[in-house]
Design an enzyme around this catalytic site. Structure first.
Site, short mmCIF file in Angstrom:
data_model
loop_
_atom_site.label_atom_id
_atom_site.label_comp_id
_atom_site.label_asym_id
_atom_site.label_seq_id
_atom_site.Cartn_x
_atom_site.Cartn_y
_atom_site.Cartn_z
N GLY A 164 0.80 -1.23 0.00
CA GLY A 164 0.00 0.00 0.00
C GLY A 164 0.83 1.27 0.00
O GLY A 164 0.33 2.34 0.36
N LYS A 182 6.49 16.44 -3.94
CA LYS A 182 6.74 16.67 -2.50
C LYS A 182 7.85 17.71 -2.30
O LYS A 182 7.81 18.50 -1.36
CB LYS A 182 7.10 15.36 -1.81
CG LYS A 182 5.90 14.43 -1.68
CD LYS A 182 6.39 13.06 -1.26
CE LYS A 182 5.26 12.08 -1.09
NZ LYS A 182 5.74 10.70 -1.11
N1 HSE Z 1 3.45 6.71 -3.08
C1 HSE Z 1 3.93 7.54 -2.03
C2 HSE Z 1 5.29 7.00 -1.57
C3 HSE Z 1 2.93 7.56 -0.91
O1 HSE Z 1 5.62 5.86 -1.90
O2 HSE Z 1 6.02 7.71 -0.88
C4 HSE Z 1 3.19 8.59 0.15
O3 HSE Z 1 3.08 9.90 -0.35
#
Ligand code: HSE
Length: 315
Positions: A164, A182
């Site tokens: 997940g 980010k």
């Molecule tokens: N897909 C993202 C990660 C989820 O693997 O960091 C968290 O933002």
């Protein structure tokens, strides 16, 4: 509200009943959407919208419309949805400010780890020169499994999806976009840059071979997907060789970010960077902060602030 329908009860939702219904029937309620979700958000009597729809890095939808509807009907917004923030950081803040409500998004960067809060604290009373770190749990999980267990790229990605960690479209992780988004949110939040996604030089980990990973390991190093932002180099996301003993050389689905400050030097925060329960803890933290601000109380302050380590002694 989720993909299956919506549930409204002016006396409060019976969570046990809703979860049971979701588990047994796949829906939170027998009611299906017969109104656009933004209209439901606008019309419902509530104080806060928690927006956690899958992120869209191109349009920011449907998250952006949901947040706009919430602000225009004077609801606070707590979100972990990165797309709208990276695409419309200032517009969303302006909408919140104009309507006298709060916008909180600590789960958008770092999953359950308060990267943005920590960065804000580091840069208060000092000048932030640059940031550098690992911002995507999926890529770090893949690289760690490739180097530690010799797992092939595709199998490691399948593992990240099963846990997940990955986005609904995992190419957003492995091609570096999630990290870039980010980085943009962090750089704007900490006033390091006013850049958007198009300003980030992005290279993901798709082309990294087991051979490269093994070679780095033999030399006491590791390949990591590193995001960096500074006035000199701009915003960059690229696979980078790091020394094994460097604090940024973390394993699994963790994130690690180094904040380099002019007077107090570098500081690193490390923690789980992806996952459902981890991100839910950030949403809950933000929700408590919204409540605390309404009440005019200090709220769920991070330990380093509550302890008075920064910003003066605790009284
Ligand atoms: N897909 C993202 C990660 C989820 O693997 O960091 C968290 O933002």
């Amino acid at each position: 509200m989720d993909r299956s329908g919506w549930l409204i009860d002016e006396h409060g939702i019976d969570l046990r009943k809703a979860l049971k219904a979701k588990k047994e029937t796949g829906r939170v309620s027998p009611r299906v959407h017969d109104a656009p979700s933004a209209a439901v958000i606008r019309d419902i009597e509530a104080e806060v919208l928690i927006e956690a729809t899958p992120t869209d890095f191109k349009t920011g939808e449907p998250g952006f419309s949901h947040m706009k509807a919430a602000f225009e009907s004077r609801k606070h917004v707590v979100t972990c949805n990165k797309g709208p923030l990276a695409l419309a950081y200032y517009a969303l803040h302006e909408l919140a400010r104009h309507n006298g409500v709060q916008l909180r998004f600590s789960g958008a960067v770092g999953g359950g780890t308060p990267v943005l809060d920590f960065g804000k604290t580091c840069s208060t009373g000092d000048r932030l020169i640059g940031i550098r770190g690992i911002l995507n749990g999926t890529c770090n999980y893949i690289l760690t499994r490739m180097e530690g267990e010799g797992v092939a790229f595709e199998a490691a990605l399948a593992g990240a999806q099963k846990e997940g960690y990955a986005e609904a479209d995992p190419s957003l992780d492995v091609d570096g976009f999630d990290t870039a988004v980010k980085l943009v949110i962090t750089a704007n939040h900490l006033k390091l840059s006013k850049a958007g996604i198009k300003d980030v030089k992005i290279r993901g980990i798709r082309g990294i071979s087991s051979k490269e990973v093994t070679k780095a390991r033999r030399e006491g190093k590791a390949v990591r997907l590193i995001a960096s932002a500074s006035a000199e180099s701009g915003l960059v996301v690229a696979p980078t060789i790091v020394e094994r003993e460097h604090p940024l050389c973390i394993s699994g689905a963790n994130n690690a970010v180094e904040f380099d400050c002019e007077y107090s030097g570098p500081k690193v925060i490390i923690g789980k960077g992806a996952g459902g329960p981890e991100t839910a803890s950030s949403l809950l933290r933000d929700l408590l902060e919204v409540r605390a601000k309404i009440d005019g109380q200090p709220g769920s302050r991070p330990a380093w602030r509550a302890a008075g380590a920064v910003g003066g002694p605790a009284r």
